[in-house]
Design an enzyme around this catalytic site. Sequence first.
Site, PDB file in Angstrom:
ATOM      1  N   GLU B  72     -10.225   7.354  11.597  1.00 39.66           N
ATOM      2  CA  GLU B  72     -11.011   7.702  10.410  1.00 39.66           C
ATOM      3  C   GLU B  72     -12.268   8.502  10.740  1.00 39.66           C
ATOM      4  OE1 GLU B  72      -9.993   4.618  11.184  1.00 39.66           O
ATOM      5  OE2 GLU B  72      -8.399   4.290   9.706  1.00 39.66           O
ATOM      6  N   PHE B  97     -11.916   0.969   5.792  1.00 36.68           N
ATOM      7  CA  PHE B  97     -11.907   1.872   6.943  1.00 36.68           C
ATOM      8  C   PHE B  97     -12.801   3.087   6.703  1.00 36.68           C
ATOM      9  CE2 PHE B  97      -7.450   0.071   6.781  1.00 36.68           C
ATOM     10  CZ  PHE B  97      -7.750  -0.979   7.628  1.00 36.68           C
ATOM     11  N   ARG B 181      -6.399  -1.167  -5.775  1.00 31.83           N
ATOM     12  CA  ARG B 181      -4.963  -1.218  -5.472  1.00 31.83           C
ATOM     13  C   ARG B 181      -4.142  -1.733  -6.653  1.00 31.83           C
ATOM     14  NH1 ARG B 181      -2.104  -5.861  -4.229  1.00 31.83           N
ATOM     15  NH2 ARG B 181      -0.060  -5.487  -3.303  1.00 31.83           N
TER      16      ARG B 181
END
Lengths: 283, 328
Positions: B72, B97, B181
């Site tokens: 990342e 992340f 999500r």
Amino acid sequence: MNPHHFDIDTLTFTAKEIRGDILRMLEKAGSGHPGGSLGMADIFTALYFNILNHSPEDPLWPERDRVVLSNGHICPVLYATLARAGYFDLEELKTLRVLGSRLQGHPSRLDLPGIETSAASLGQGLSISVGMALAARLDKEKHKIFALLSDGELQEGSSWEAANAAAKWQLDNLIAVVDRNNIQIDGNTEDIFPLEPLRDKFEAFNWIVLEINGNDMEQILQVFESALKMKGRPICIIAHTTPGKGISFMENKYEWHGIAPSRIEMMEGLAELRLEEVAYERN
Amino acid sequence: MKGIRAEMKLAPNLFKNPELKATRAGFGSAMTALGESDENVVALCADLSGSLKLGDFISKWPDRFFQSGVAEQNMVNMAVGLALSGKIPFATSFGVFMPMRTLDQIRISVCYNNANVKLAASHTGITVGPDGATHQVLEDIAVMRVLPKMKVIVPADAIETEKATISAAKIDGPVYLRFGRQNAPVYTTKDTPFEIGKINKLRDGKDVAIVACGVMVYISLLAAEELSKNGIEASVLNCHTIKPIDTEALIKAAKECGAVVTAEEHQKSGGLGSAVAEVLVESENVPMKIIGIEDRFGESGESDELMEKYGLTSTNIVKAVKNVLKRK
């Protein structure tokens, strides 16, 4: 086109002048990083006065080659080179690290034309260079990206993420130059956190690796000229330099990584460079 | 639908089985639209392109997608290099992340450069569910909003996500977009207004202002319905842009209602509630209550179970409103 295209003698003398600038700037500022700045003076001079396509009058010229200085702390050499190349007046070098100056302690892109990216925290410049190389390829542009890295910053894991990425995309428009001067703040790199075998590491990451004496102007010009012609893989030039180069009492002393010379030390250093005498002899 | 403001053009089935869709779904469709409209838009992802709904973009413009693997830090700085070369890169990952692992890159290379990088994070908040605490980022709004030059947007549903993504591409400079999500009600429509930095007041009420972002906006509307049955009329403000925050709308709401409750799927510290308090403490001295996660990590469980356990429910908002009204 390089707007200067100096010959070897003129490049060597210009590098000396830049070393003089570095000593004066750091003495005036009272803080900063002489070791790496002096060590990289020859490579910066070769780039800006012979190798790079750039335009000091038009710093954002789209076709310019990009120089991404990742170890921002050696910015005195970048500032002095930019000033001598015509990006701004030499007088402004006196403002290094002063309140309100465009010459920030570490480079600030938004403040000073000619700076491609703000930098200080290590291990970031190679990733930014990969992004620039991808953009150039996407736009079918011919310019090259020169990523200037320190050896110490290769201890950052993110440097190797970037090395992997450059190899994944086979970025032959990316030339990284590692200033292999073997010092970092706390001591010699191999004592602090060993980097060797450095050449093997870059080769294992699928880079083309070239090694030179980074204080030998002839070798510097030759290596850039051949690197510019290479195809298929990213190119890493491991430039073995002498930290503090040109100022005998600073050479190879890690203690000079990050402290400024006193007035007397500056005078001694300038005397050793013999700038006026050399200029007189050149005429 | 008492109090619901007609000009907000909310879905007529707002409270009757609205369609369910994750906010991140709107991101995928926005990227396809942006891919068509602006060839400078490029996308990067760190091994999560399916989760970020980038499949359509990748198949249409494979050369404008950069798969950066599980790296990342490098992804964010590649985005910086692309941005400094005139591209409009969207760097994407899970919130844990990016931004969390990549704060240094975001601070110096994205923000200090004022690089035109858009950071799009999915799987934020406690609703991530069974993956547990490691994957439930609850600190990202706080961390992103203190960075100079960064803008922070938390869309309320999938349609708003699409608008926020497209709007983010149209402004210059760094933007952080936060998605979830889990499926959530879709109740705004294509006609619902959206402007970065402008609060959408969805419901009118004179007694208390409920300021929320993300999935908590809908839950706040449910709470307002419940309060209305008890004779308490709440304004509900969708504060999708946490930074720059809509100071004017917040002060106006505080003046009109005299009490404020905020709700977010994030730590209480440093998030929406803190941002609202920072505005009000310098202008309107009204009683206020912040609803969020109480300085703890999450855990595994289903989304709705976790929302219940951690107090992110309409029942809890109702309770908070009643308490705050006592301090009026």
